[in-house]
Design a protein around this motif. Structure first.
Motif, mmCIF file in Angstrom:
data_model
loop_
_atom_site.group_PDB
_atom_site.id
_atom_site.type_symbol
_atom_site.label_atom_id
_atom_site.label_comp_id
_atom_site.label_asym_id
_atom_site.label_seq_id
_atom_site.Cartn_x
_atom_site.Cartn_y
_atom_site.Cartn_z
ATOM 1 N N LYS A 146 51.955 27.286 46.677
ATOM 2 C CA LYS A 146 51.956 26.576 45.382
ATOM 3 C C LYS A 146 51.076 27.222 44.315
ATOM 4 O O LYS A 146 51.139 26.847 43.154
ATOM 5 C CB LYS A 146 51.423 25.146 45.604
ATOM 6 N N HIS A 147 50.231 28.154 44.739
ATOM 7 C CA HIS A 147 49.274 28.738 43.790
ATOM 8 C C HIS A 147 49.441 30.247 43.770
ATOM 9 O O HIS A 147 48.942 30.949 44.645
ATOM 10 C CB HIS A 147 47.840 28.348 44.186
ATOM 11 N N LEU A 148 50.181 30.715 42.752
ATOM 12 C CA LEU A 148 50.622 32.107 42.752
ATOM 13 C C LEU A 148 50.148 32.877 41.532
ATOM 14 O O LEU A 148 49.870 32.306 40.479
ATOM 15 C CB LEU A 148 52.158 32.187 42.754
ATOM 16 N N ALA B 250 38.909 38.222 36.915
ATOM 17 C CA ALA B 250 39.213 37.823 38.292
ATOM 18 C C ALA B 250 38.076 36.977 38.862
ATOM 19 O O ALA B 250 38.319 35.967 39.532
ATOM 20 C CB ALA B 250 39.437 39.063 39.158
ATOM 21 N N SER B 251 36.850 37.369 38.548
ATOM 22 C CA SER B 251 35.748 36.595 39.101
ATOM 23 C C SER B 251 35.596 35.260 38.362
ATOM 24 O O SER B 251 35.267 34.236 38.974
ATOM 25 C CB SER B 251 34.486 37.465 39.134
ATOM 26 N N SER B 252 35.902 35.233 37.056
ATOM 27 C CA SER B 252 35.884 33.949 36.330
ATOM 28 C C SER B 252 36.951 33.006 36.886
ATOM 29 O O SER B 252 36.722 31.804 37.047
ATOM 30 C CB SER B 252 36.189 34.147 34.848
ATOM 31 N N LEU B 253 38.110 33.582 37.191
ATOM 32 C CA LEU B 253 39.199 32.756 37.740
ATOM 33 C C LEU B 253 38.760 32.143 39.065
ATOM 34 O O LEU B 253 39.002 30.957 39.319
ATOM 35 C CB LEU B 253 40.453 33.617 37.946
ATOM 36 N N ASN B 254 38.100 32.940 39.861
ATOM 37 C CA ASN B 254 37.611 32.464 41.142
ATOM 38 C C ASN B 254 36.730 31.224 40.956
ATOM 39 O O ASN B 254 36.841 30.248 41.694
ATOM 40 C CB ASN B 254 36.826 33.615 41.788
ATOM 41 N N GLY B 255 35.894 31.260 39.925
ATOM 42 C CA GLY B 255 35.022 30.129 39.613
ATOM 43 C C GLY B 255 35.827 28.880 39.270
ATOM 44 O O GLY B 255 35.554 27.792 39.776
ATOM 45 N N VAL B 256 36.848 29.039 38.423
ATOM 46 C CA VAL B 256 37.672 27.884 38.016
ATOM 47 C C VAL B 256 38.416 27.319 39.234
ATOM 48 O O VAL B 256 38.487 26.101 39.433
ATOM 49 C CB VAL B 256 38.702 28.277 36.924
ATOM 50 N N LEU B 257 38.934 28.205 40.070
ATOM 51 C CA LEU B 257 39.718 27.742 41.219
ATOM 52 C C LEU B 257 38.839 27.021 42.247
ATOM 53 O O LEU B 257 39.286 26.070 42.892
ATOM 54 C CB LEU B 257 40.476 28.904 41.867
ATOM 55 N N SER B 258 37.577 27.443 42.352
ATOM 56 C CA SER B 258 36.651 26.721 43.244
ATOM 57 C C SER B 258 36.384 25.344 42.663
ATOM 58 O O SER B 258 36.328 24.342 43.385
ATOM 59 C CB SER B 258 35.307 27.434 43.361
ATOM 60 N N PRO C 233 42.645 27.065 45.873
ATOM 61 C CA PRO C 233 42.561 28.516 46.043
ATOM 62 C C PRO C 233 43.895 29.216 45.851
ATOM 63 O O PRO C 233 44.955 28.652 46.141
ATOM 64 C CB PRO C 233 42.060 28.684 47.481
ATOM 65 N N LEU C 234 43.812 30.431 45.352
ATOM 66 C CA LEU C 234 44.983 31.277 45.170
ATOM 67 C C LEU C 234 45.581 31.576 46.547
ATOM 68 O O LEU C 234 44.857 31.863 47.491
ATOM 69 C CB LEU C 234 44.488 32.565 44.502
ATOM 70 N N GLU C 235 46.940 31.498 46.636
ATOM 71 C CA GLU C 235 47.561 31.708 47.951
ATOM 72 C C GLU C 235 48.252 33.054 48.082
ATOM 73 O O GLU C 235 48.356 33.606 49.165
ATOM 74 C CB GLU C 235 48.556 30.585 48.230
ATOM 75 N N VAL C 236 48.789 33.560 46.957
ATOM 76 C CA VAL C 236 49.471 34.856 47.038
ATOM 77 C C VAL C 236 49.478 35.562 45.670
ATOM 78 O O VAL C 236 49.550 34.906 44.630
ATOM 79 C CB VAL C 236 50.917 34.697 47.606
ATOM 80 N N VAL C 237 49.381 36.884 45.702
ATOM 81 C CA VAL C 237 49.469 37.696 44.478
ATOM 82 C C VAL C 237 50.669 38.613 44.630
ATOM 83 O O VAL C 237 50.718 39.441 45.548
ATOM 84 C CB VAL C 237 48.196 38.549 44.290
ATOM 85 N N PHE C 238 51.658 38.447 43.765
ATOM 86 C CA PHE C 238 52.817 39.335 43.791
ATOM 87 C C PHE C 238 52.544 40.514 42.856
ATOM 88 O O PHE C 238 52.407 40.323 41.645
ATOM 89 C CB PHE C 238 54.080 38.597 43.357
ATOM 90 N N TYR C 239 52.478 41.677 43.438
ATOM 91 C CA TYR C 239 52.267 42.882 42.631
ATOM 92 C C TYR C 239 53.625 43.527 42.349
ATOM 93 O O TYR C 239 54.293 44.038 43.250
ATOM 94 C CB TYR C 239 51.331 43.845 43.356
ATOM 95 N N LEU C 240 54.043 43.468 41.087
ATOM 96 C CA LEU C 240 55.334 44.026 40.674
ATOM 97 C C LEU C 240 55.166 45.509 40.356
ATOM 98 O O LEU C 240 54.579 45.878 39.353
ATOM 99 C CB LEU C 240 55.874 43.269 39.442
ATOM 100 N N ASP C 241 55.678 46.321 41.264
ATOM 101 C CA ASP C 241 55.491 47.768 41.152
ATOM 102 C C ASP C 241 56.722 48.389 40.491
ATOM 103 O O ASP C 241 57.856 48.048 40.853
ATOM 104 C CB ASP C 241 55.300 48.340 42.562
ATOM 105 N N ILE C 242 56.483 49.297 39.555
ATOM 106 C CA ILE C 242 57.597 49.868 38.797
ATOM 107 C C ILE C 242 57.209 51.230 38.210
ATOM 108 O O ILE C 242 56.082 51.401 37.749
ATOM 109 C CB ILE C 242 58.025 48.874 37.688
ATOM 110 N N PRO C 243 58.120 52.224 38.226
ATOM 111 C CA PRO C 243 57.768 53.520 37.633
ATOM 112 C C PRO C 243 57.561 53.398 36.123
ATOM 113 O O PRO C 243 58.249 52.616 35.450
ATOM 114 C CB PRO C 243 58.994 54.401 37.915
#
Ligand code: B4P
Length: 183
Positions: free
Chosen positions: A3-5, A94-102, A107-117
């Protein structure tokens, strides 16, 4: 079902496109910092006036400002699922986000990294033709992305949150790949 992406990737990788599709099917909050800032510009608010030139030059808006927007939206989201698109863009964010999520205990459950040339995304952006999609601005945005955002790939990998997505495919194939990895 997660639920947290978060969607991570270069400008034009399709973060906004995929996040929008997914938020519609799952009724999640789609939190795009770029989109929210563009709305402020459209409405000619004080914030919009402050960020207009920065965004048109392809530079990043101040960390403090985007954090305020993100925090406000997440705190008021009533425990619904959420998709972060375009945030964080550097290690400080990223570290500020961590603070808000705590703070909100989500907590963040998954990070989708969209890779592209690179050549594919330059073509996509030129075709889209938004105000910040000129050749000069795209080069600037890519440069900033490589210097400040790309280190987040390793950051989230170390947290065992990263899922790699090949973003050089058609929309539906990418979308079903993401859905499978969310289950
Ligand atoms: P964003 O709004 O985040 O935009 P983006 O990175 O350019 O695009 P995205 O990856 O979402 O690509 P899209 O799906 O639209 O940022 C804009 C600016 O806002 C930044 O430069 C910065 O100034 C400011 N900003 C935002 N967040 C910030 C933060 N956290 N801190 C500081 N400043 C911040 O796709 C692009 C195009 O490709 C579209 O035309 C789409 O139709 C097409 N496309 C997508 N997927 C495709 C596919 N599979 N095949 C073919 N075409 C596809």
């Amino acid at each position: 079902m997660k639920k947290h992406l978060l969607f991570l990737g270069a400008p034009g990788a399709g973060k906004g496109t995929q996040a929008e599709l997914l938020s519609q099917t799952n009724s999640y909050l789609h939190l795009s910092t770029g989109e929210l800032l563009r709305k402020e510009i459209e409405m000619n608010t004080i914030l919009g006036i402050q960020v207009k030139d920065i965004m048109n030059r392809g530079e990043l808006v101040s960390d403090e400002l985007v954090l305020k927007i993100v925090r406000q939206n997440l705190v008021n989201n009533n425990n619904k699922g959420w998709i972060l698109d375009g945030y964080p863009r550097n290690l400080f964010q990223a570290s500020s986000l961590n603070g808000v999520l705590s703070e909100i205990k989500q907590p963040l459950e998954v990070v989708f990294y969209l890779d592209i040339p690179e050549e594919v995304l330059i073509k996509r952006l030129l075709l889209r033709g938004r105000k910040d999609d000129t050749e000069e601005t795209i080069t600037k945005r890519l440069d900033i992305y490589k210097k400040t955002t790309e280190p987040l790939i390793q950051y989230f990998k170390d947290l065992s949150l990263l899922e790699y997505i090949d973003a050089d495919r058609d929309l539906k194939t990418i979308s079903s790949d993401i859905k499978q990895k969310m289950a």
